[in-house]
Scaffold this active site. Structure first.
Site, PDB file in Angstrom:
ATOM      1  N   CYS A   1      -4.258   1.102  -2.391  1.00  0.00           N
ATOM      2  CA  CYS A   1      -3.943  -0.389  -1.285  1.00  0.00           C
ATOM      3  C   CYS A   1      -3.099  -1.258  -1.974  1.00  0.00           C
ATOM      4  O   CYS A   1      -2.396  -1.350  -3.869  1.00  0.00           O
ATOM      5  CB  CYS A   1      -4.940  -0.795  -1.642  1.00  0.00           C
ATOM      6  SG  CYS A   1      -6.293  -0.022  -0.501  1.00  0.00           S
TER       7      CYS A   1
ATOM      8  N   GLU B   1      -2.758  -4.487  -3.216  1.00  0.00           N
ATOM      9  CA  GLU B   1      -4.028  -5.413  -4.510  1.00  0.00           C
ATOM     10  C   GLU B   1      -3.828  -4.460  -5.378  1.00  0.00           C
ATOM     11  O   GLU B   1      -3.279  -4.798  -6.386  1.00  0.00           O
ATOM     12  CB  GLU B   1      -5.063  -5.728  -3.829  1.00  0.00           C
ATOM     13  CG  GLU B   1      -5.511  -6.221  -2.762  1.00  0.00           C
ATOM     14  CD  GLU B   1      -5.537  -5.657  -1.561  1.00  0.00           C
ATOM     15  OE1 GLU B   1      -5.072  -4.572  -1.371  1.00  0.00           O
ATOM     16  OE2 GLU B   1      -5.693  -6.444  -0.800  1.00  0.00           O
TER      17      GLU B   1
ATOM     18  N   ASN C   1       0.623  -1.377  -0.036  1.00  0.00           N
ATOM     19  CA  ASN C   1       0.076  -0.133   0.037  1.00  0.00           C
ATOM     20  C   ASN C   1       1.313   1.438  -0.058  1.00  0.00           C
ATOM     21  O   ASN C   1       1.553   1.207   0.897  1.00  0.00           O
ATOM     22  CB  ASN C   1      -0.880  -0.230   0.726  1.00  0.00           C
ATOM     23  CG  ASN C   1      -0.358  -0.081   2.264  1.00  0.00           C
ATOM     24  OD1 ASN C   1       0.384  -0.866   3.042  1.00  0.00           O
ATOM     25  ND2 ASN C   1      -0.814   0.887   3.390  1.00  0.00           N
TER      26      ASN C   1
HETATM   27  N1  THU Z   1      -5.105  -1.212   2.882  1.00  0.00           N
HETATM   28  C1  THU Z   1      -4.513  -1.721   1.547  1.00  0.00           C
HETATM   29  O1  THU Z   1      -3.485  -1.724   1.045  1.00  0.00           O
HETATM   30  N2  THU Z   1      -5.334  -3.113   1.266  1.00  0.00           N
HETATM   31  C2  THU Z   1      -6.847  -3.830   1.479  1.00  0.00           C
HETATM   32  O2  THU Z   1      -7.184  -4.892   1.526  1.00  0.00           O
HETATM   33  C3  THU Z   1      -7.067  -3.152   2.884  1.00  0.00           C
HETATM   34  C4  THU Z   1      -6.611  -1.430   2.756  1.00  0.00           C
HETATM   35  C5  THU Z   1      -4.375  -0.849   3.169  1.00  0.00           C
HETATM   36  C6  THU Z   1      -5.128   0.924   3.004  1.00  0.00           C
HETATM   37  C7  THU Z   1      -4.094   2.078   3.954  1.00  0.00           C
HETATM   38  O3  THU Z   1      -3.115   1.760   3.247  1.00  0.00           O
HETATM   39  C8  THU Z   1      -4.425   0.476   4.658  1.00  0.00           C
HETATM   40  O4  THU Z   1      -4.989  -0.311   4.508  1.00  0.00           O
HETATM   41  C9  THU Z   1      -5.090   1.192   5.970  1.00  0.00           C
HETATM   42  O5  THU Z   1      -6.451   1.506   5.078  1.00  0.00           O
END
Ligand code: THU
Length: 161
Positions: free
Chosen positions: A72, A74, A61
């Protein structure tokens, strides 16, 4: 009349119960999580994909002072994967995380957010079904056979025709 969507997934007690290929991918996701740029949430997410050409691509992320700009893990991964290996599908994606806000957690699997589910479905539609492995730094592992099971009745490009 009623329609029913059934969704089932596999549950393993730990990484030790996975086959070697899945275990390797999950280890990549766990390791890469620490490289996330997450100074605002302190929630470090790592994703690793096994592509059809056997390449392993990772993503983390990427946060932003303007919070909604955050990417994110993914979606960072899918953008990287399709940029480096255009027209190649993803066989399996593993997702892990380390919540730096607490010492005693990161043992429960997390599941992709709604925006990532939409992106995962688009990636699958371009290629083929993608298995998803979910786990924290340790503990239980969930395996989902295809990402679109996470987003029933999804909106797709065909709807625009
Ligand atoms: N986040 C992800 O990278 N993937 C997920 O599936 C859930 C949330 C990240 C976004 C943000 O930087 C942090 O986690 C908190 O929400």
């Amino acid at each position: 009349m009623k329609e029913t969507c059934n969704f089932s997934f596999e549950v393993y007690e730990s990484i030790d119960e996975l086959n070697a290929q899945d275990a390797t991918l999950l280890k990549h996701a766990r390791q890469v999580a620490e490289q996330a740029y997450a100074p605002y949430s302190n929630f470090f997410v790592g994703a690793a994909a096994l592509m059809d050409n056997e390449a392993i691509v990772t993503g983390t992320n990427q946060e932003n002072a303007s919070y909604p700009v955050t990417l994110c893990a993914e979606r960072a991964l899918m953008a990287t994967a399709t940029s480096i290996h255009p027209n190649i599908g993803i066989d399996t994606m593993a997702i892990s995380y380390h919540n730096h806000n607490a010492n005693t957690n990161s043992h429960q699997p997390i599941s992709p957010c709604g925006m990532c589910r939409q992106s995962l479905v688009e990636f699958e539609t371009r290629h083929h079904a993608m298995r998803i492995i979910l786990s924290g730094l340790s503990g239980k592992v969930y395996i989902i056979q295809q990402a679109n099971q996470l987003l029933p009745l999804s909106f797709k490009g065909d709807n625009l025709k």
